[in-house]
Enzyme design. Structure first.
Site, PDB file in Angstrom:
ATOM      1  N   VAL A  63       8.046  30.961 -12.168  1.00 26.54           N
ATOM      2  CA  VAL A  63       7.308  29.705 -11.967  1.00 26.54           C
ATOM      3  C   VAL A  63       5.992  29.683 -12.738  1.00 26.54           C
ATOM      4  O   VAL A  63       5.402  28.619 -12.928  1.00 26.54           O
ATOM      5  CB  VAL A  63       7.054  29.424 -10.471  1.00 26.54           C
ATOM      6  CG1 VAL A  63       8.364  29.152  -9.748  1.00 26.54           C
ATOM      7  CG2 VAL A  63       6.287  30.572  -9.812  1.00 26.54           C
ATOM      8  N   SER A 140      -1.487  30.915   3.504  1.00 26.90           N
ATOM      9  CA  SER A 140      -1.461  32.099   4.360  1.00 26.90           C
ATOM     10  C   SER A 140      -2.658  32.035   5.290  1.00 26.90           C
ATOM     11  O   SER A 140      -3.630  31.305   5.030  1.00 26.90           O
ATOM     12  CB  SER A 140      -1.548  33.366   3.491  1.00 26.90           C
ATOM     13  OG  SER A 140      -1.813  34.508   4.261  1.00 26.90           O
ATOM     14  N   TYR A 153      -5.860  38.167  -3.703  1.00 22.96           N
ATOM     15  CA  TYR A 153      -4.848  37.436  -2.940  1.00 22.96           C
ATOM     16  C   TYR A 153      -5.489  36.291  -2.159  1.00 22.96           C
ATOM     17  O   TYR A 153      -4.988  35.146  -2.189  1.00 22.96           O
ATOM     18  CB  TYR A 153      -4.142  38.389  -1.979  1.00 22.96           C
ATOM     19  CG  TYR A 153      -3.070  37.731  -1.141  1.00 22.96           C
ATOM     20  CD1 TYR A 153      -1.841  37.390  -1.691  1.00 22.96           C
ATOM     21  CD2 TYR A 153      -3.280  37.458   0.208  1.00 22.96           C
ATOM     22  CE1 TYR A 153      -0.849  36.786  -0.923  1.00 22.96           C
ATOM     23  CE2 TYR A 153      -2.301  36.858   0.983  1.00 22.96           C
ATOM     24  CZ  TYR A 153      -1.086  36.531   0.416  1.00 22.96           C
ATOM     25  OH  TYR A 153      -0.119  35.934   1.183  1.00 22.96           O
ATOM     26  N   LYS A 157      -4.870  32.100  -2.262  1.00 25.38           N
ATOM     27  CA  LYS A 157      -4.426  31.326  -1.101  1.00 25.38           C
ATOM     28  C   LYS A 157      -5.469  30.316  -0.643  1.00 25.38           C
ATOM     29  O   LYS A 157      -5.124  29.222  -0.178  1.00 25.38           O
ATOM     30  CB  LYS A 157      -4.036  32.278   0.037  1.00 25.38           C
ATOM     31  CG  LYS A 157      -2.793  33.114  -0.284  1.00 25.38           C
ATOM     32  CD  LYS A 157      -1.589  32.232  -0.614  1.00 25.38           C
ATOM     33  CE  LYS A 157      -0.319  33.024  -0.840  1.00 25.38           C
ATOM     34  NZ  LYS A 157       0.847  32.157  -1.117  1.00 25.38           N
ATOM     35  N   ILE A 186       4.646  37.473   9.520  1.00 29.60           N
ATOM     36  CA  ILE A 186       6.042  37.056   9.528  1.00 29.60           C
ATOM     37  C   ILE A 186       6.922  38.235   9.115  1.00 29.60           C
ATOM     38  O   ILE A 186       6.605  38.971   8.182  1.00 29.60           O
ATOM     39  CB  ILE A 186       6.268  35.873   8.563  1.00 29.60           C
ATOM     40  CG1 ILE A 186       5.279  34.734   8.864  1.00 29.60           C
ATOM     41  CG2 ILE A 186       7.709  35.375   8.665  1.00 29.60           C
ATOM     42  CD1 ILE A 186       5.356  34.153  10.261  1.00 29.60           C
TER      43      ILE A 186
END
Length: 255
Positions: A63, A140, A153, A157, A186
């Site tokens: 992507v 997130s 990270y 996000k 998760i």
């Protein structure tokens, strides 16, 4: 079984596992046709087998590549006739690294997958979306609160939430909604804590009020809700799916 998305096309990135796979299965069960991509075609094929009776288009896509994304969207339109729903789920989960030890390559890899990928897909699909279309992006809990040693990270996000809110304002007048899901802990194969196992999993389980990990299917249910008529006045929203996260916990989420 009710099929509220019959004759609608749902494009899902990162559909080879975890939340992306669960959302593909959920949307197929609700009647949608699927356009699925992932960098791992074998995983993508496994997802497709769980949606065997559903009209679909599959492609292995980076992507972060404008050219690959444009081809994927063009092929989707050619095979399925349109796009009504977009779920940007592709991304790279974090590795805990002190900032002074963080390489340029790590920065580029996360920015390319987590931010540029959403940018490429969104820019590419906008000309094909009509009034009533809906986009859902995956951020997130790390896009809402920071974590030590995960600056890159968290930056991706946090940035994704900002990007999504801008798209909600830009596309809203055209009748196109953009919303965000922000998963917590998760139980997915790429969750950093799951990969570590042992004490990391225990910290995640103890890190929310429900005292367990969430499932990809529980996130997929929220995504389907955001695509549906029941959420028709929701635009620019960020839905935390975290079991009631405890502020003191630092273990990261994962798709």
């Amino acid at each position: 079984m009710s099929a509220p998305f019959q004759d609608k096309v749902c494009l899902i990135t990162g559909a080879g596992s975890g939340i992306g796979r669960a959302t593909a299965v959920k949307m197929a069960s609700l009647g949608a046709s699927l356009s699925l991509c992932d960098i791992n075609y074998d995983n993508l094929s496994a997802t497709a087998k769980q949606c065997a009776s559903t009209p679909r288009h599959l492609d292995d896509v980076d992507v972060g590549s404008k050219q690959e994304v444009e081809k994927f969207i063009k092929d989707t339109i050619g095979k399925l006739g349109g796009i009504e729903f977009v779920f940007n789920c592709a991304g790279v989960n974090p590795t805990s690294i002190p900032l002074e030890e963080t390489s340029d390559e790590y920065w580029d890899r996360l920015m390319n997958a987590n931010l540029r990928g959403v940018f490429n897909i969104t820019r590419g699909v906008i000309p094909h979306l009509k009034r009533g279309a809906s986009i859902v992006n995956v951020s997130s809990i790390s896009g809402i609160r920071g974590s030590a040693q995960q600056a890159v990270y968290c930056t991706t996000k946090f940035g994704l939430i900002g990007f999504s809110k801008c798209m909600a304002l830009e596309l809203g007048p055209k009748g196109i909604r953009t919303n965000v899901v922000a998963p917590g802990y998760i139980d997915t194969p790429t969750n950093a804590g799951i990969v570590k196992g042992g004490e990391a999993v225990t910290r995640m389980i103890n890190g929310n009020a429900l005292g367990r990990l969430g499932t990809p299917e529980e996130v997929a249910d929220v995504v389907a809700f955001l695509f549906g008529e029941e959420s028709r006045y929701m635009n620019g929203a960020v839905l935390e799916i975290d079991g009631g996260i405890k502020m003191s916990s630092t273990t990261s989420s994962g798709k």
